[in-house]
Design a protein around this motif. Structure first.
Motif, short mmCIF file in Angstrom:
data_model
loop_
_atom_site.label_atom_id
_atom_site.label_comp_id
_atom_site.label_asym_id
_atom_site.label_seq_id
_atom_site.Cartn_x
_atom_site.Cartn_y
_atom_site.Cartn_z
N PHE A 19 -6.66 7.01 -3.92
CA PHE A 19 -5.53 7.94 -4.03
C PHE A 19 -4.85 7.81 -5.38
O PHE A 19 -4.52 8.80 -6.04
N ILE A 52 -10.23 9.72 1.57
CA ILE A 52 -8.98 8.96 1.60
C ILE A 52 -8.38 9.00 3.00
O ILE A 52 -7.96 7.98 3.55
N ALA A 73 -8.28 2.95 0.30
CA ALA A 73 -7.75 4.31 0.33
C ALA A 73 -6.68 4.48 -0.74
O ALA A 73 -6.66 5.48 -1.47
N VAL A 74 -5.81 3.46 -0.86
CA VAL A 74 -4.74 3.53 -1.86
C VAL A 74 -5.33 3.62 -3.25
O VAL A 74 -4.88 4.41 -4.09
N SER A 110 0.84 -1.20 0.00
CA SER A 110 0.00 0.00 0.00
C SER A 110 0.87 1.25 0.00
O SER A 110 0.60 2.21 -0.73
N ALA A 129 1.77 6.79 -6.73
CA ALA A 129 0.72 7.73 -7.13
C ALA A 129 1.20 9.16 -6.93
O ALA A 129 0.98 10.02 -7.80
N LEU A 143 -7.31 0.06 3.98
CA LEU A 143 -6.11 0.76 3.53
C LEU A 143 -5.95 0.62 2.01
O LEU A 143 -5.62 1.59 1.32
N THR A 200 -7.83 5.77 5.43
CA THR A 200 -6.47 5.42 5.87
C THR A 200 -6.40 5.36 7.39
O THR A 200 -5.85 4.40 7.95
N LEU A 208 2.21 1.90 -3.39
CA LEU A 208 1.24 2.51 -4.29
C LEU A 208 1.05 3.99 -3.96
O LEU A 208 0.94 4.82 -4.87
N PHE A 209 1.00 4.33 -2.66
CA PHE A 209 0.91 5.75 -2.29
C PHE A 209 2.08 6.53 -2.89
O PHE A 209 1.90 7.60 -3.47
#
Lengths: 504, 117
Positions: free
Chosen positions: B42, B9, B38-39, A172, A179, B35, B13, A175-176
């Motif tokens: 995002f 988001i 949320a990803v 995750s 992005a 989570l 999270t 990916l954050f």
């Protein structure tokens, strides 16, 4: 020109894994034959790729034939060729060991998962696209989940749940980071990122710093850098021995990615991030080494000892990486090759011991195990290599790291040297409990019977022979690695290989 | 719209992280799922929020919605879905073998305390 062969390290295990699971799932012998043949073929292909990469400039393979920033590319340069070859060597040894000890008969689908794992690892080393790197991480992770709980058992399953949960968080985070980077730069091709990240406007600075640190945190999770190392000891010590040995290369993917991104996209000369990454990484790496060494000294079981040795080796590698100079990167690369082989050998030897002992606790001595003489000799060789004592390659590796970091000698040298001493003491304690006190605690007599497993010993011997080879041929190997490191810092070669379109 | 998406988001999270730190497997998995939601949102917004514009830029179009994050999000959804399925299966297996669903490993029966391998 290697052209289509660049995709072979990804395609070969992928096809073989699918064939094994679809056509041979009930025939272990066929699985073994095909898995071995595929691994040897992978070894041959990666050798050919290495030879090609060491004479020619980095080469790009377009998957789907779309040009670089839009399509996904694989990039073969000296660094990726070296890591793929390392993976292939490790795969052959681990596979021989698995077959020799019948580990693959203790659960189902070992060979299919093994091939998918190789596909993910090779793909991660070869890809030239950040999102594709994420996908290959997931491929290798999902195969590793299956391998981790191979043969089942309560503790293994519970450790497996922790491992999956930790890695889902890591994914995750990845990916954050991706992005955020995409929203700033509008690209995920690594070469294109390198170009665009160097020319960012001041308004994007804050977001880019956050994204860069998040990205490095993901790689730090993979590389078990303190404080993100908590998944490693539990996972490695509960995984089946040969699987833990294969995982020895997985932490190196974190190190590889840090090197790749740290040199190309986020170099210390970058106007926005600057030395931010290096400044964060060095203290973490020193702590990693200290915790790894203390873990070796305090380990209550043999498997945890080997796991903490893996943590310590990553600490040393990251210390060298965090300087981001050609000399320190080449020291790190040599140490990575060494510690992959040494770590894998240690895990296999631990598995040999645990298999012959009633349990793997180091608290009390047990009667001697079968083939104690040979196994104790192997343990000693791998302990010398892991702790970094002469004459094996661990010594040369640490020497290179020390030599590359003369500038901040007082702190770094003392940490590396003191932790080496702690590791030697830890290994000596484990070895004496396992092999010497065993004779004191039980009257001399016939050791318990255990099958000889010649193939397993051959596999361990091959890994240790690799270490000896790395020591004897240290000169040529270091020359070659210095060439690799110099090529890595000549970022224009990597970027030009991608043939990015002119920006108007 | 920006404030709505951003706060959504953020809340997902936060809830995900809170649940992830629980002791039992089930809340942890629900937290991980939140989570990943949320990803995904995002990731979707990384191509900027644009409504009523085509995905492919053409003559006379007022602008375009970046199609790449949508492709990335599809990949991410598939992967996170698969991973969640894997962890549910493994958690079930661990629950059936151990008789409880605690996440931590500090039991008296771990090999660290001299238990069986």
């Amino acid at each position: 020109m290697m052209s289509h062969w660049i995709a072979a390290p990804v395609l070969l295990p992928a096809i073989m894994g699918a064939l094994i699971v679809l056509l041979m799932r009930n025939d272990l012998l066929l699985q073994r034959v095909f898995s071995l043949v595929a691994s040897f073929a992978l070894l041959a292909v990666s050798l050919a790729l290495l030879i090609a990469a060491s004479t020619e400039a980095p080469e790009v393979y377009r998957l789907g034939d779309w040009p670089a920033p839009f399509g996904i590319v694989l990039v073969l340069d000296r660094l990726s060729a070296m890591m793929v070859l390392l993976t292939a060597v490790l795969a052959v040894c681990v596979l021989l060991y698995t077959i020799g000890t019948n580990w693959d008969a203790r659960g189902r689908h070992f060979h299919a998962l093994f091939q998918f794992q190789l596909m993910g690892i090779c793909g991660a080393f070869l890809t030239g696209d950040a999102f594709n790197l994420f996908v290959f991480f997931e491929v290798l992770l999902i195969a590793s989940y299956g391998l981790m709980i191979h043969a089942g058992g309560k503790d293994r399953l519970r450790a497996g749940v922790q491992y999956v949960a930790f890695n889902l968080v890591g994914s995750s985070l990845f990916l954050f980071a991706l992005a955020a980077i995409y929203s700033i730069t509008g690209t995920l091709n690594i070469a294109d990122l390198a170009v665009k990240a160097a020319a960012l406007s001041e308004g994007d600075a804050a977001l880019f710093r956050v994204a860069a640190v998040m990205l490095m945190m993901v790689f730090a999770i993979k590389g078990a850098l303190v404080p993100l190392q908590f998944w490693l000891p539990g996972t490695y010590s509960n995984a089946p021995g040969p699987v833990a040995a294969l995982f020895a290369v997985m932490t190196k993917i974190g190190a590889y990615s840090v090197i790749r991104f740290g040199v190309l996209v986020l170099p210390p000369s970058h106007p926005i991030t600057g030395t931010l990454i290096a400044d964060l990484m060095l203290p973490a790496a020193l702590l990693t080494l200290i915790i790894g060494a203390l873990g070796i000294l305090g380990a209550t079981t043999l498997s945890r000892l080997a796991a903490f040795a893996a943590v310590a080796s990553m600490g040393t590698a990251f210390i060298a990486i965090s300087a981001f100079t050609p000399a320190s990167i080449s020291a790190a690369l040599y140490y990575i090759v060494h510690s992959t082989l040494a770590g894998a050998a240690l895990f296999l030897i631990v598995d040999l011991v645990v298999d012959r002992r009633a349990h793997d606790s180091l608290r009390d001595a047990l009667p001697p195990i079968a083939q104690a003489g040979l196994i104790s000799a192997l343990f000693m060789v791998s302990a010398i290599a892991t702790a970094g004592m002469p004459p094996l390659s661990g010594f040369i590796g640490k020497l290179l790291v020390l030599d590359a970091l003369r500038d901040s000698a007082a702190l770094i040298w003392s940490v590396i040297l003191v932790t080496s001493l702690i590791m030697i003491v830890g290994f000596a304690r484990a070895g004496s409990t396992l092999f010497w006190k065993a004779h004191a605690s039980a009257p001399e007599g016939d050791a318990p019977h255990h099958p000889a497993q010649a193939l397993a010993f051959v596999a361990v011997g091959l890994l240790l022979a690799g270490l000896v080879g790395l020591t004897v041929l240290a000169g040529p190997v270091i020359d070659w690695i210095e060439g690799t490191s110099a090529g890595l810092f000549d970022t224009s070669a990597y970027i030009n290989a991608n043939q990015l379109p002119e920006v108007k | 719209m920006e404030a709505l998406v951003a706060s959504a988001i953020g809340m997902m999270t936060a809830a995900g992280v809170y649940l992830m730190l629980r002791q039992r497997t089930f809340p942890v998995i629900v937290g991980l799922t939140l989570l990943t939601y949320a990803v995904n949102v995002f990731l979707f917004t990384s191509g900027r929020l644009a409504t009523n514009v085509p995905a492919i830029y053409g003559e006379g179009a007022p602008g375009y919605a970046d199609p790449l994050p949508q492709a990335l999000v599809l990949t991410a959804i598939v992967i996170s879905f698969g991973m969640t399925a894997v962890i549910v299966m493994m958690a079930l297996g661990a629950f059936l073998e151990a008789g409880h669903d605690k996440v931590d490993m500090n039991d008296d029966d771990t090999p660290a305390n001299g238990g069986q391998k």
